[in-house]
Design an enzyme around this catalytic site. Sequence first.
Site, PDB file in Angstrom:
ATOM      1  N   SER A 267      18.957  14.834   2.060  1.00  0.00           N
ATOM      2  CA  SER A 267      19.761  14.543   0.875  1.00  0.00           C
ATOM      3  C   SER A 267      18.871  14.293  -0.339  1.00  0.00           C
ATOM      4  O   SER A 267      17.666  14.093  -0.212  1.00  0.00           O
ATOM      5  CB  SER A 267      20.616  13.307   1.126  1.00  0.00           C
ATOM      6  OG  SER A 267      19.767  12.163   1.141  1.00  0.00           O
ATOM      7  N   LYS A 268      19.528  14.283  -1.494  1.00  0.00           N
ATOM      8  CA  LYS A 268      18.798  14.015  -2.733  1.00  0.00           C
ATOM      9  C   LYS A 268      18.139  12.645  -2.654  1.00  0.00           C
ATOM     10  O   LYS A 268      17.024  12.441  -3.133  1.00  0.00           O
ATOM     11  CB  LYS A 268      19.765  14.072  -3.913  1.00  0.00           C
ATOM     12  CG  LYS A 268      19.119  13.696  -5.235  1.00  0.00           C
ATOM     13  CD  LYS A 268      19.994  14.035  -6.413  1.00  0.00           C
ATOM     14  CE  LYS A 268      19.328  13.705  -7.724  1.00  0.00           C
ATOM     15  NZ  LYS A 268      19.185  12.267  -7.995  1.00  0.00           N
ATOM     16  N   ARG A 269      18.834  11.710  -2.008  1.00  0.00           N
ATOM     17  CA  ARG A 269      18.293  10.351  -1.904  1.00  0.00           C
ATOM     18  C   ARG A 269      16.952  10.339  -1.158  1.00  0.00           C
ATOM     19  O   ARG A 269      16.032   9.630  -1.523  1.00  0.00           O
ATOM     20  CB  ARG A 269      19.317   9.446  -1.204  1.00  0.00           C
ATOM     21  CG  ARG A 269      18.951   8.005  -1.266  1.00  0.00           C
ATOM     22  CD  ARG A 269      20.088   7.045  -1.550  1.00  0.00           C
ATOM     23  NE  ARG A 269      21.419   7.540  -1.271  1.00  0.00           N
ATOM     24  CZ  ARG A 269      22.163   7.124  -0.251  1.00  0.00           C
ATOM     25  NH1 ARG A 269      21.691   6.248   0.607  1.00  0.00           N
ATOM     26  NH2 ARG A 269      23.381   7.574  -0.103  1.00  0.00           N
ATOM     27  N   GLY A 271      14.794  12.718  -1.122  1.00  0.00           N
ATOM     28  CA  GLY A 271      13.821  13.256  -2.063  1.00  0.00           C
ATOM     29  C   GLY A 271      13.392  12.204  -3.069  1.00  0.00           C
ATOM     30  O   GLY A 271      12.209  12.018  -3.334  1.00  0.00           O
ATOM     31  N   ASP A 272      14.382  11.498  -3.611  1.00  0.00           N
ATOM     32  CA  ASP A 272      14.078  10.463  -4.611  1.00  0.00           C
ATOM     33  C   ASP A 272      13.195   9.373  -4.010  1.00  0.00           C
ATOM     34  O   ASP A 272      12.251   8.901  -4.631  1.00  0.00           O
ATOM     35  CB  ASP A 272      15.371   9.832  -5.146  1.00  0.00           C
ATOM     36  CG  ASP A 272      16.147  10.816  -6.018  1.00  0.00           C
ATOM     37  OD1 ASP A 272      15.542  11.836  -6.425  1.00  0.00           O
ATOM     38  OD2 ASP A 272      17.339  10.578  -6.264  1.00  0.00           O
TER      39      ASP A 272
END
Length: 513
Positions: A267-269, A271-272
């Site tokens: 998920s984007k999370r 990656g962040d």
Amino acid sequence: MSQERKVRVRFAPSPTGPLHIGGVRTALYNYLFARRHGGTMILRIEDTDSQRFVPGAEEYILESLKWCGIEIDEGVGVGGPHAPYRQSERRDIYLKYAKQLVESGWAYYAFDTAEELDALRKEYEARGETFAYNYSIREKQPTSLSLSKEEVAARIARGDQWVIRFKMPENEIVEMDDLIRGHVEVNTSTLDDKVLYKSADALPTYHLANIVDDRLMEVSHVIRGEEWLPSLPLHYLLYRAFGWTDLQPRFAHLPLLLKPTGGGKLSKRDGDKMGFPVFPLFWKSPATGETARGYREDGYFPEAFINMLALLGWNPGTEQELFTMQELIDNFSLERVSKSGARFQPDKAKWFNAQYMHRKTDAELAEVYQPILREHGIEVSDEVAGKAAGIMKERAQLTTDLWDLTSYFFIAPTQYEEKQTRKYWKGDNPAILRELRGVLEGIDDFSKENTERIVHAWIEEKGYGMGQVMNTLRLALVGAGKGPGMYDVTEFIGREETLRRIDYLLDNLKPAE
Ligand code: GLU
């Protein structure tokens, strides 16, 4: 049947936000499959869910595919014999098909309001059951199965809102074949009566539009993400209901891209949190202003990004890791796509990029480095830009590393790293540097080899410590304890600039002690 068919595949994203790298991989596998079999790659935009439509997302998809080198033969942005390829522009097509299913007994009208459905759901929940709109209730609800023909006609005529639902058979085994997962069976009693069409916005839902369009666009293979596997029984039954089983495409459901830690979908999370992009390009949400980083802006080469993605879920059956797009096309097969999820490894992504970086010629590096130099206000020839990047490429992973690694080629230091200063700007070193200045001033041929030969002979003759002299020179030319061999720097910046930097250090920095 389908073996002989002309290969036609489609990438069918919904414009609901930036394209996740899992979506890029789906597009890539479709593309590789199409090219491998001399087939056609279609891009269809599935935008019938107006609630989830995000402005700019379609443009983002097109730009991403272009950056990746995934070419579209037919579809949005290109046109073709089945245009239009944007489902919102095909809205007039679908109602006829929904009605056809009602007539043949495979679907029915339902008049439940949102409030009624909500109340039903709550009732079920209160009893500790999960609500499903299916065989158990469809004849008790206000539907064309429970109401008279006249009543149905009257309700439609007076403008009541309705949907058309698929009449999922009760207790039947659907047998399916997936090119990656093999044989799959599902009992229809576990499935609900999906909405196929909504009068409220006069639009089909995903399932109906998807099947009708795959049929009309003569799609031979559906290659898509694993999240669509639960929809497969419905899709099989829709082909049966329409009488299209002879032309039904073959299906291949791709494994999920998993978090670096293994558990769950990437998920984007993730990656962040871990500092890597999960999108191909930078994205800024027009609605919320929220941003997401992209591989392109983070300094990846599209070829490296594609190479890395291709191997997340597919393996060539050999040890080979580096593949050009053409090599991927030549080697790709769905048989070698794995069933289990592929764990994303951010370090491996960087490793791939580094491999491509190290193989680039100076001319290729100049192309990517010039825009970065210009951003820093540096105007130089391609030759100079390429040479600087070329000298340091072995230490770079991303193109965004290049500036840090080479900035001293273009900008003379005026600040000096404290640690280096303390270590070398003391004792005899300033005096030795002054002496070295004299030696350098006398060298006409400032090529790396010649300068090295002369300076080394001088150091030996004087009996100075090689490390002391070279590190002091490094302080003058780079301002820090980094950079390539000193003679790469002297050759690159030339004699005048070398002397100027030495003078600046001598004039401006007081030695320690
Ligand atoms: N529109 C669907 C998506 O966004 C396409 C699924 C399919 O390929 O059938 O993923």
